[in-house]
Design a protein around this motif. Sequence first.
Motif, PDB file in Angstrom:
ATOM      1  N   TRP A   1      -4.993  -5.020  -3.763  1.00 25.50           N
ATOM      2  CA  TRP A   1      -5.824  -5.994  -3.048  1.00 25.50           C
ATOM      3  C   TRP A   1      -5.979  -7.253  -3.876  1.00 25.50           C
ATOM      4  CZ3 TRP A   1      -7.267  -4.604   1.836  1.00 25.50           C
ATOM      5  CH2 TRP A   1      -7.187  -3.249   2.143  1.00 25.50           C
TER       6      TRP A   1
ATOM      7  N   THR B   1      -8.044  -3.279  -7.593  1.00 19.44           N
ATOM      8  CA  THR B   1      -8.500  -2.266  -6.647  1.00 19.44           C
ATOM      9  C   THR B   1      -9.484  -2.926  -5.686  1.00 19.44           C
ATOM     10  OG1 THR B   1     -10.399  -1.586  -7.980  1.00 19.44           O
ATOM     11  CG2 THR B   1      -8.288  -0.474  -8.417  1.00 19.44           C
ATOM     12  N   LEU B   2      -9.767  -2.270  -4.611  1.00 25.20           N
ATOM     13  CA  LEU B   2     -10.671  -2.845  -3.622  1.00 25.20           C
ATOM     14  C   LEU B   2     -12.063  -3.069  -4.213  1.00 25.20           C
ATOM     15  CD1 LEU B   2     -11.050  -3.793  -0.732  1.00 25.20           C
ATOM     16  CD2 LEU B   2     -11.617  -1.439  -0.091  1.00 25.20           C
ATOM     17  N   THR B   3     -12.535  -2.123  -5.005  1.00 25.38           N
ATOM     18  CA  THR B   3     -13.852  -2.261  -5.634  1.00 25.38           C
ATOM     19  C   THR B   3     -13.890  -3.474  -6.553  1.00 25.38           C
ATOM     20  OG1 THR B   3     -14.243   0.128  -5.542  1.00 25.38           O
ATOM     21  CG2 THR B   3     -15.567  -1.134  -7.107  1.00 25.38           C
TER      22      THR B   3
ATOM     23  N   ALA C   1      -4.040   2.817  -0.783  1.00 24.88           N
ATOM     24  CA  ALA C   1      -5.044   1.762  -0.666  1.00 24.88           C
ATOM     25  C   ALA C   1      -6.062   1.797  -1.804  1.00 24.88           C
ATOM     26  CB  ALA C   1      -5.760   1.862   0.674  1.00 24.88           C
ATOM     27  N   ALA C   2      -6.077   2.911  -2.553  1.00 26.14           N
ATOM     28  CA  ALA C   2      -7.003   3.013  -3.686  1.00 26.14           C
ATOM     29  C   ALA C   2      -6.440   2.350  -4.940  1.00 26.14           C
ATOM     30  CB  ALA C   2      -7.326   4.468  -3.984  1.00 26.14           C
ATOM     31  N   GLY C   3      -5.191   1.922  -4.890  1.00 22.40           N
ATOM     32  CA  GLY C   3      -4.577   1.298  -6.060  1.00 22.40           C
ATOM     33  C   GLY C   3      -4.901  -0.184  -6.154  1.00 22.40           C
TER      34      GLY C   3
ATOM     35  N   ILE D   1       0.834  -1.215   0.000  1.00 21.31           N
ATOM     36  CA  ILE D   1       0.000   0.000   0.000  1.00 21.31           C
ATOM     37  C   ILE D   1       0.863   1.257   0.000  1.00 21.31           C
ATOM     38  CG2 ILE D   1      -1.642   1.341   1.380  1.00 21.31           C
ATOM     39  CD1 ILE D   1      -2.888  -1.284   2.296  1.00 21.31           C
TER      40      ILE D   1
ATOM     41  N   ALA E   1      -1.129   5.359  -5.504  1.00 23.00           N
ATOM     42  CA  ALA E   1      -2.539   5.550  -5.161  1.00 23.00           C
ATOM     43  C   ALA E   1      -2.871   5.036  -3.770  1.00 23.00           C
ATOM     44  CB  ALA E   1      -3.429   4.850  -6.196  1.00 23.00           C
TER      45      ALA E   1
END
Length: 264
Positions: free
Chosen positions: A137, A147-149, A132-134, A125, A130
């Motif tokens: 995951w 990405t998390l999404t 945690a938005a990168g 991370i 980016a």
Amino acid sequence: MLLEVDRVTEPVDDLVAKLRRYTDWFELLAPKADANKEQAARGAAVHDFRLWSRIYPATGREGYVPLAFVFTGKTAAQRESRMRRLEQAARRYFAGKPYPGRDAGIMAVDYHQAVPVVVTELERITADPAGAAGAVWRRLGRGEWQTLTEALDNPDGDRLYAVQWEQARRRKAEREAAEREARRPVCTSCGAKFTDERWEYLLGRGASWGNESDGLCGPCADAASARAEAGRLARRRTEEAAARAAADPPEIRSRGVFGIGRRR
């Protein structure tokens, strides 16, 4: 999301035990929930009877509340080994179950009673611009970093099931239509296939297909019926004429040799 930070110091079995306890908690019934209705519920409807849904808002995705493991410390190889061992040992809790219909080509997964588990590393991370938005995951059960999404999405879940179920339904309908077409009777006179109306008419009256007219299509059956009616009419006229001839008195009585009637 539930969060567990792991410094790679405790046994992997302890992490699996945590996941098991989370799963047990997600399966607790809400107060006054009907256990029989909960047992009969399917898919997302089952969560309406569970305690967790009264505490956590809906996730908008299949499954229970997501769980994230953030690993840090030790070496990158050790962290990677730990994630792999967790993935192997905890599969029963996150993998979901296949939807019924594999023989019909349905390969979608039912995640409604599974815990979505994502893993990452604190070092990964912090190294990503980016954060945690990168794409830092990884969803257990998948190989790529997302990405998390993306990691929490279920492209092989309900959306895929809806598409594959419709495809399976269409294939079944086409197969049944072809099988029905193969059974469609053919006229014994002209060779034409029966129309749906003719076929359904004969089936509706319980035709045994033993009568000659049952093997005929509509037009041929009408023509045969017309010929039969004409034959019956001709026979009736002949019979009526014969009956009248038998009933009329003779025009000439028997006479003697010289045309003089005998006296009695």
